[in-house]
Motif scaffolding. Sequence first.
Motif, PDB file in Angstrom:
ATOM      1  N   ALA A  79      47.968  23.111  15.305  1.00 43.75           N
ATOM      2  CA  ALA A  79      47.614  23.968  14.169  1.00 43.75           C
ATOM      3  C   ALA A  79      47.476  23.138  12.900  1.00 43.75           C
ATOM      4  O   ALA A  79      46.558  23.341  12.093  1.00 43.75           O
ATOM      5  CB  ALA A  79      48.676  25.053  13.980  1.00 43.75           C
ATOM      6  N   LEU A  80      48.396  22.182  12.727  1.00 46.13           N
ATOM      7  CA  LEU A  80      48.367  21.302  11.560  1.00 46.13           C
ATOM      8  C   LEU A  80      47.078  20.476  11.541  1.00 46.13           C
ATOM      9  O   LEU A  80      46.385  20.381  10.515  1.00 46.13           O
ATOM     10  CB  LEU A  80      49.585  20.372  11.625  1.00 46.13           C
ATOM     11  CG  LEU A  80      50.159  19.828  10.315  1.00 46.13           C
ATOM     12  CD1 LEU A  80      50.683  20.953   9.473  1.00 46.13           C
ATOM     13  CD2 LEU A  80      51.276  18.840  10.621  1.00 46.13           C
ATOM     14  N   LYS A  81      46.750  19.867  12.683  1.00 49.48           N
ATOM     15  CA  LYS A  81      45.549  19.026  12.764  1.00 49.48           C
ATOM     16  C   LYS A  81      44.269  19.849  12.632  1.00 49.48           C
ATOM     17  O   LYS A  81      43.270  19.365  12.094  1.00 49.48           O
ATOM     18  CB  LYS A  81      45.538  18.259  14.085  1.00 49.48           C
ATOM     19  CG  LYS A  81      46.531  17.107  14.141  1.00 49.48           C
ATOM     20  CD  LYS A  81      46.337  16.271  15.391  1.00 49.48           C
ATOM     21  CE  LYS A  81      47.190  15.016  15.374  1.00 49.48           C
ATOM     22  NZ  LYS A  81      46.962  14.166  16.565  1.00 49.48           N
ATOM     23  N   THR A  82      44.290  21.077  13.148  1.00 47.27           N
ATOM     24  CA  THR A  82      43.109  21.945  13.038  1.00 47.27           C
ATOM     25  C   THR A  82      42.769  22.191  11.572  1.00 47.27           C
ATOM     26  O   THR A  82      41.603  22.085  11.162  1.00 47.27           O
ATOM     27  CB  THR A  82      43.346  23.278  13.759  1.00 47.27           C
ATOM     28  OG1 THR A  82      43.594  23.028  15.144  1.00 47.27           O
ATOM     29  CG2 THR A  82      42.146  24.190  13.628  1.00 47.27           C
ATOM     30  N   LEU A  83      43.795  22.508  10.780  1.00 42.55           N
ATOM     31  CA  LEU A  83      43.575  22.730   9.348  1.00 42.55           C
ATOM     32  C   LEU A  83      43.055  21.467   8.678  1.00 42.55           C
ATOM     33  O   LEU A  83      42.056  21.503   7.945  1.00 42.55           O
ATOM     34  CB  LEU A  83      44.888  23.187   8.688  1.00 42.55           C
ATOM     35  CG  LEU A  83      44.889  23.232   7.155  1.00 42.55           C
ATOM     36  CD1 LEU A  83      43.844  24.203   6.638  1.00 42.55           C
ATOM     37  CD2 LEU A  83      46.279  23.609   6.625  1.00 42.55           C
ATOM     38  N   GLY A  84      43.709  20.331   8.922  1.00 42.98           N
ATOM     39  CA  GLY A  84      43.303  19.085   8.267  1.00 42.98           C
ATOM     40  C   GLY A  84      41.927  18.629   8.684  1.00 42.98           C
ATOM     41  O   GLY A  84      41.101  18.259   7.833  1.00 42.98           O
ATOM     42  N   LEU A  85      41.647  18.664   9.990  1.00 42.63           N
ATOM     43  CA  LEU A  85      40.357  18.169  10.482  1.00 42.63           C
ATOM     44  C   LEU A  85      39.212  19.072  10.044  1.00 42.63           C
ATOM     45  O   LEU A  85      38.141  18.583   9.650  1.00 42.63           O
ATOM     46  CB  LEU A  85      40.398  18.062  12.015  1.00 42.63           C
ATOM     47  CG  LEU A  85      39.156  17.453  12.672  1.00 42.63           C
ATOM     48  CD1 LEU A  85      38.819  16.096  12.073  1.00 42.63           C
ATOM     49  CD2 LEU A  85      39.372  17.313  14.176  1.00 42.63           C
ATOM     50  N   CYS A  86      39.398  20.391  10.093  1.00 44.55           N
ATOM     51  CA  CYS A  86      38.342  21.315   9.642  1.00 44.55           C
ATOM     52  C   CYS A  86      38.060  21.126   8.153  1.00 44.55           C
ATOM     53  O   CYS A  86      36.915  21.242   7.712  1.00 44.55           O
ATOM     54  CB  CYS A  86      38.738  22.760   9.937  1.00 44.55           C
ATOM     55  SG  CYS A  86      38.571  23.209  11.683  1.00 44.55           S
ATOM     56  N   THR A  87      39.098  20.832   7.369  1.00 46.18           N
ATOM     57  CA  THR A  87      38.902  20.580   5.940  1.00 46.18           C
ATOM     58  C   THR A  87      38.071  19.318   5.732  1.00 46.18           C
ATOM     59  O   THR A  87      37.120  19.311   4.932  1.00 46.18           O
ATOM     60  CB  THR A  87      40.262  20.446   5.233  1.00 46.18           C
ATOM     61  OG1 THR A  87      40.992  21.673   5.364  1.00 46.18           O
ATOM     62  CG2 THR A  87      40.078  20.128   3.752  1.00 46.18           C
TER      63      THR A  87
END
Length: 786
Positions: free
Chosen positions: A344-352
């Motif tokens: 979930a953490l990486k999804t937010l960062g990578l999508c940003t």
Amino acid sequence: MQQKVFHVLEFEKVKEQLVKHASSSLGKEKAKALIPSSHYEEVITAQEETDEAAKVLRLKGNAPLGGLVDVRATVKRAKIGGLLSASELIEVAGTLYAGRNMKRFIEKMVEEDIELHHLPELAEKIVLLIDLEKNISQCIDDNGYVLDSASDTLKGIRQQLRTTEARVRDKLESMIRSSSATKMLSDAIITIRNDRFVLPVKQEYRGSYGGIVHDQSSSGATLFIEPQVIVDLNNILQQAKVKEKVEIERILRLLSEEVAENSQDILQNVYCLAEMDFMFTKARYAKQIKGIKPAVNNTGVVRMFKARHPLLPEDEVVPNDIELGTDFTTIVITGPNTGGKTVALKTLGLCTLMAQAGLQIPVLDGSEIAVFDAVYADIGDEQSIEQSLSTFSSHMVNIVDILDKVDEKSLVLFDELGAGTDPQEGAALAISILDEVYNRGARVVATTHYPELKAYGYNRTGVINASVEFDITTLSPTYKLLIGVPGRSNAFEISKRLGLQEHVINMARAQMSDERNEVDTMIASLETSKKSAEHEMIEAEKIRKEAEQLHYELQQQIIEFNQERDALYEKAERKAEEKVEEARQEAEKIIHELRKLRKDHNAQVKEHELIDARKRLEDAIPAFEKSKKVEKKEPAKQSFLPGDEVKVISFDQKGHLIEKVSENEWQVQMGIMKMKVKEKDLQYIKRPKQEVHERPLATVKGKDYHVSLELDLRGERFENALLKVEKYLDDAVLAGYPRVSIIHGKGTGALRTGVKELLKSHRSVKNTRFGEAGEGGSGVTIVELK
């Protein structure tokens, strides 16, 4: 942006996938050099470019970029006087062709009224160099061979070459066919050595042919001899080849000079085509991951609906809703390992990062991304043996670096904050670090094991707890993010299901404080309540949509009834006008005949003739068919009471009285619609028995119901939405509907634009418009069908 963050959040892997979709080395070069921008305007432009290219791919399937080659180095060498090879010139011609083809492709789309902005701007800058392209193509074929037609001189030289070579071969063939050849030659073939024709002669017969020895076999038994009789012809052949080489060089020199003269325009074309290739590269990648264009803001607000990690297979990843920056700016995700917190953490960062780089992201339409000056991440175990750093130390070095730079325009991601040291000290440090970053105004998402941080979200405004759902029955995580519910370890439940004895678990529970047990009980209750609330919300939303749909359909039916009534009135008026016109013409004819009679009989018109004429005039009066009026029965005087079942005469619909709103007016419930009706427009039917029914009114569709008058696309992915529109239009046409409504919402406008483009070219669509203020505005498109 730090290069380290790109590695931690796997942005480099995204670029590796992106490169595969490029059509040329130019597109690959730009894809490899892609980095996120922290400038709001640049991000907006980059997203628009990607969305525009995606629109072209949806409508046309592909973009004609064939023939595009990176010829920048070639053109620069020609510019300083270098001689270009035939293959390099063919690459230049191919690039000119690609530019001409792409320019025509974009111009044709503009002529078709397809709304584009960035691609036409680039196409306009492409310079057509048709003469140069034609000159190269006429002189050199696709394989880099200079053609005879390149010049008359070259044509003559090659004719001489072919003639001389034929003479040489004829002489050698005659030697091979001679009776002595079998004995003196190693093999009856003609071969070439040092670019001259020779025969393979046995060592002992070298003097029989004379001439020049050019080579010998490895054993020395065979000599490759140029017979004396063809030496002169070979010399002529060599001279012709020298002339050919000089002429070819002259032709290439002229073409190279022409390339140099147009170097500026060619380089400009290459730049424009590289930009186009990069736009379509991003669009193809967006199609692969089923991405959409998010709304972009510079206020730090993030709303991602059903977000998926772009590097994980779609059928394996669990989509999650992630929201940040409105009611809260910090999320603390607690819970056990392997639950999906880090994903979930990486999804937010990578999508940003992807969104700020101009890439579309795998979320639902209506999602929103903020533009940050920097994204910081402390994720994973970065223990370094060489630097003698423990896990805790390596994390702390990274966190210290983050705290030196973080501000209100930053997104910070902490994974297992404070891990690797004493739990009490680690928890205290984690709280202190979160406070520091929170006070600077940054957007923060942190994962942790520490139970002390579960209370963190309750003690501070702007902070919320979250967890990843864990299914006790299957002993496995569901990977679903629950915002607002802190996580719990579930250690006792898991141990119990795995067979640990009950008394051991009870002793373990006794070791825990009452406060901790109460917190776990509270969390379990929260999880249950949240699930129940979500289920009830889904059901309520479903009922609300059905009610809205029924209400809308009823309104549409009333509108269509009124339109049909008006059409019948217009038809009746036209028919009346036609009859009146016929009567007028008949009257004119009769008057004309009377005047003729008076003239023919000197005004002596007999009485029976006048009576006959009058009869004809009376007959000319148009007779209209009287529509049979239904005699309205006066309703019997009846005192109405709330709850009575009545008939609304003007609508011919049954309903129930709710309350009396004035002296002679009642509020009536007809299905899901409430309206005020005059008492004289009501007809009493019956009064229900005095029983209390606490069941909600059910929304029941008629047995003949097949196709709705509206299609709701909100929440649908782009590709699925367009497929649904096409099927729905076909069903509506079969149902005989004159018009339907498509609800696409406002959102970013991507879905609305896509639907509009599809309707524009659909065979069954007669006309379209956005809804009026009472119909849903620009969130609804009204479609008139043929």
